[in-house]
Design an enzyme around this catalytic site. Structure first.
Site, mmCIF file in Angstrom:
data_model
loop_
_atom_site.group_PDB
_atom_site.id
_atom_site.type_symbol
_atom_site.label_atom_id
_atom_site.label_comp_id
_atom_site.label_asym_id
_atom_site.label_seq_id
_atom_site.Cartn_x
_atom_site.Cartn_y
_atom_site.Cartn_z
ATOM 1 C CG ASN A 1 -1.974 -1.247 1.007
ATOM 2 O OD1 ASN A 1 -3.082 -0.752 0.432
ATOM 3 N ND2 ASN A 1 -1.732 -2.204 1.789
ATOM 4 C CD GLU A 2 4.842 1.334 -2.706
ATOM 5 O OE1 GLU A 2 4.947 2.158 -1.515
ATOM 6 O OE2 GLU A 2 5.581 0.644 -3.077
#
Ligand code: F6R
Length: 640
Positions: A173-174
């Site tokens: 989850n950037e």
């Protein structure tokens, strides 16, 4: 909802409940080493598995890959083998997988999980779930929904293990990920791809996408433990634990989870306010070292030379209790200034016939035997070329010991060049084979032993160029080729008795008065760290030998970081001419110039990094009010 764990060192407590943790929004526990932390985490997981088994229930674990959880898996495997821990009631869901990615690819998280855990325990294959990097683009959305559904059907995640990326990602989850996001495909951040570059032999080979559990999937886990090891994580750890919740640092969403704990080593925790600047948090016990750190910090924070700091400066920055102890800023300033002044020496091997009580090194013996350990064949000149040059000029007997061959960092075209030049003078079957081996190589292949030999020898020849330039006889240059490194792949073998024996031999042979070595703790699995561990083990084993009583060990930092000013115990200044001599020595390592294979995130050439770093150290000394030099190399003494 909280999981019941037996009370342990890492049991959850709400964050920020004590004065010293008042800046912190996530519960965290700090261990001396990643090994100790990993064992505690494995204990909590095994307790949970057993507790569930005793009730006839499954235990649903969310698992991570990467370097952070490896020791946890090692410990779980050990518990399975030696303590009968069974995984028969365990169901697992992995966080993520690169996309696209074949399961059999050695870079895949599928491969990783089997290699580190699943192949060694009694988990039912049907209970293992890892996002599938082979589903077609058209099927991804549906596939992700079904992944979420399976987690729900199993009753949700009882426990989620996490690492943290330098972007602040959890799973993949950037930055920009929404707090309600579910399992989905995502584009990887550039920093994440750079961090994975060495495993993929170049950033261009790292997949651009991944499938990842979402933030909400992770947040729904009943218990979360995030692991962070090493200095590289210190900045993002501080931002996550002390910063505001923001999609820019997705791990900050964990602040809202009621049962999340960060388990860290000292290096990863080093930037937390209570560790880094405890005087800003509350009263502290003022040791000499803490005072030194605080005063250098204050001088830099106020951009004022140390000798100009006033009582008001101290009072304004939470240090009034220090003033009470020391009576006045004048006293503290002088003490700190003198301590810094005494770290500076142009005589890194000691100054002959001079009083040495205020110098970093002893005057006697005037001619010292010295070993400079260099993890790769170039760290000696990159990290301490100026000091090396001075030690030679001042008549000491210098031995250089290159710990590893460094062969994997030589590009194929360099080895090809050597083989083709040799063949152009007189064709030999040997060099023809080198050429054939290189030409037959495909992306994932390891080098043949012969090609590795050629690459290793190229680095030897480059090193000899540099050591001869500094005037070292070839007999005093030792290529140790430690076996742990010789896998031909990025992943190295564990240290063995063979590595330790080679290190012991060279130390016993030279009987050094001084050892210089790379004190890099930043990367928990990097070659520098392993090279330091093997030295520490040798020192531990040899410490009772009579010649070791006279041996002092100095640690330099590798190409990436420098010691903090307050840590430095010896600072060796360099003139502009000496800076140029150091640059020339680095230039001999031609295969490591102009776009190297393992560049890391910093695009600068090694010689540029070295020069800028040495200039910066000199500049900091000047800012603190000490003399102004062109450049400085820095060392910390290690007491064994
Ligand atoms: C791995 C994962 C990532 C890693 C993170 C840290 O499954 O989801 O979030 O945990 O990139 O990686 P390491 O542990 O290699 O520093």
């Amino acid at each position: 909802m909280k999981t019941k764990t037996r009370s342990s060192l890492i049991s959850y407590q709400p964050a920020g409940q004590f004065e010293e943790t008042r800046f912190e929004k996530i519960h965290n526990v700090i261990f001396d080493t990643s090994q100790q932390g990993s064992i505690e985490v494995a204990k909590e997981i095994s307790n949970l598995i057993r507790e569930r088994a005793s009730k006839g229930q499954n235990c649903v674990l969310g698992l991570a890959t990467g370097s952070s959880p490896i020791k946890v898996y090692e410990e779980l495997v050990r518990m399975h083998r030696e303590e009968g821990l069974s995984f028969s009631n365990v169901v697992t869901f992995n966080l993520d997988e690169y996309y696209p990615m074949e399961k059999g690819n050695i870079q895949s998280y599928h491969y990783f999980m089997h290699q580190h855990l699943f192949d060694h325990v009694d988990i039912a294959p049907g209970n293992i779930h890892i996002p599938d990097g082979t589903v077609s683009i058209e099927e991804i959305k549906e596939y992700c929904r079904s992944y979420e559904k399976k987690i729900e059907e199993e009753g949700g995640l009882d426990f989620q293990l996490l690492g943290i990326g330098r972007t602040g990602h959890i799973g993949f989850n950037e930055p920009g990920s929404h707090h309600n996001s579910a399992t989905r495909d995502i584009t990887l951040d550039h920093i994440t791809r750079v961090d994975a570059a060495s495993a993929f032999k170049g950033v261009e080979n790292v997949p651009r996408k991944a499938i990842t559990m979402g933030i909400s999937t992770i947040r729904n886990a009943k218990r979360i433990i995030l692991l962070a090891w090493g200095q590289n994580k210190a900045e993002v750890v501080k931002a996550t634990i002390e910063g505001e919740i923001s999609s820019e640092v997705p791990a900050t969403y964990l602040q809202e989870h009621g049962n999340a704990t960060f388990v860290m080593d000292k290096e990863a925790a080093a930037q937390l306010t209570r560790i880094d600047t405890p005087w800003l948090v509350g009263g502290c016990s003022w040791t000499e070292d803490l005072t030194h750190k605080a005063v250098t910090w204050l001088s830099m924070a106020k951009a004022k030379p140390i000798l100009q700091l006033t009582d008001k400066d101290y009072n304004d920055s939470g240090m009034s209790d220090l003033l009470n102890l020391e009576l006045s800023s004048y006293e503290i300033n002088i003490k700190t200034f003198n301590r810094l002044q005494h770290t500076i020496t142009g005589w890194p091997g000691g100054k002959p016939n001079a009083a040495d009580s205020n110098r970093p090194e002893r005057a006697e013996p005037t001619k010292k035997r010295v070993i400079i350990f260099s993890p790769h064949p170039d760290d000696d000149v990159i990290s301490m070329g100026g000091t090396f040059d001075r030690l030679v000029a001042q008549g000491h007997e210098i031995h250089i010991a290159y710990q590893t061959s460094g062969n994997i960092a030589v590009a194929d075209h360099e080895a090809l060049k050597v083989a083709e030049v040799a063949n152009s003078i007189g064709e030999t079957p040997l060099f023809s084979k080198v050429i054939k081996d290189i030409q037959a190589k495909t992306g994932e292949d390891f080098d043949s032993e012969l090609v590795r030999k050629v690459k290793g020898n190229i680095r030897r020849a480059e090193s000899l160029g540099a050591t001869r330039y500094f005037g070292i006889p070839d007999e005093q240059v030792h290529f140790l080729d430690l076996p742990f490194y010789e896998t031909g792949a990025i992943k190295k073998s564990p240290l063995s008795e063979k590595d330790i024996a080679i290190m012991n031999n060279i130390i016993e042979e030279v009987r050094p008065h001084q050892i210089f070595a790379a004190g890099d703790l930043a990367d928990p699995h990097g070659t520098h760290r392993v090279c330091l561990e093997v030295l520490f083990e040798s020192l531990r084993r040899l410490k009772d030998e009579f010649f070791m009583k006279d041996c002092w060990v100095w640690l330099y930092r590798g190409a990436w970081h420098e010691w903090e000013i307050h840590e430095i115990e010896m600072a060796v200044p360099m003139s502009p001419e000496q800076v140029l001599r150091k640059r020339k020595a680095i230039f001999y390592h031609q295969t490591q110039k102009d776009g190297v294979m393992f560049q890391g995130e910093d695009p600068r050439e090694f010689w540029v990094r070295a020069e800028e770093r040495n200039k910066e150290t000199a500049h900091k000394y000047q800012t603190l009010g000490l003399a102004s030099y062109a450049a400085m190399e820095a060392f910390v003494r290690y007491h064994f």
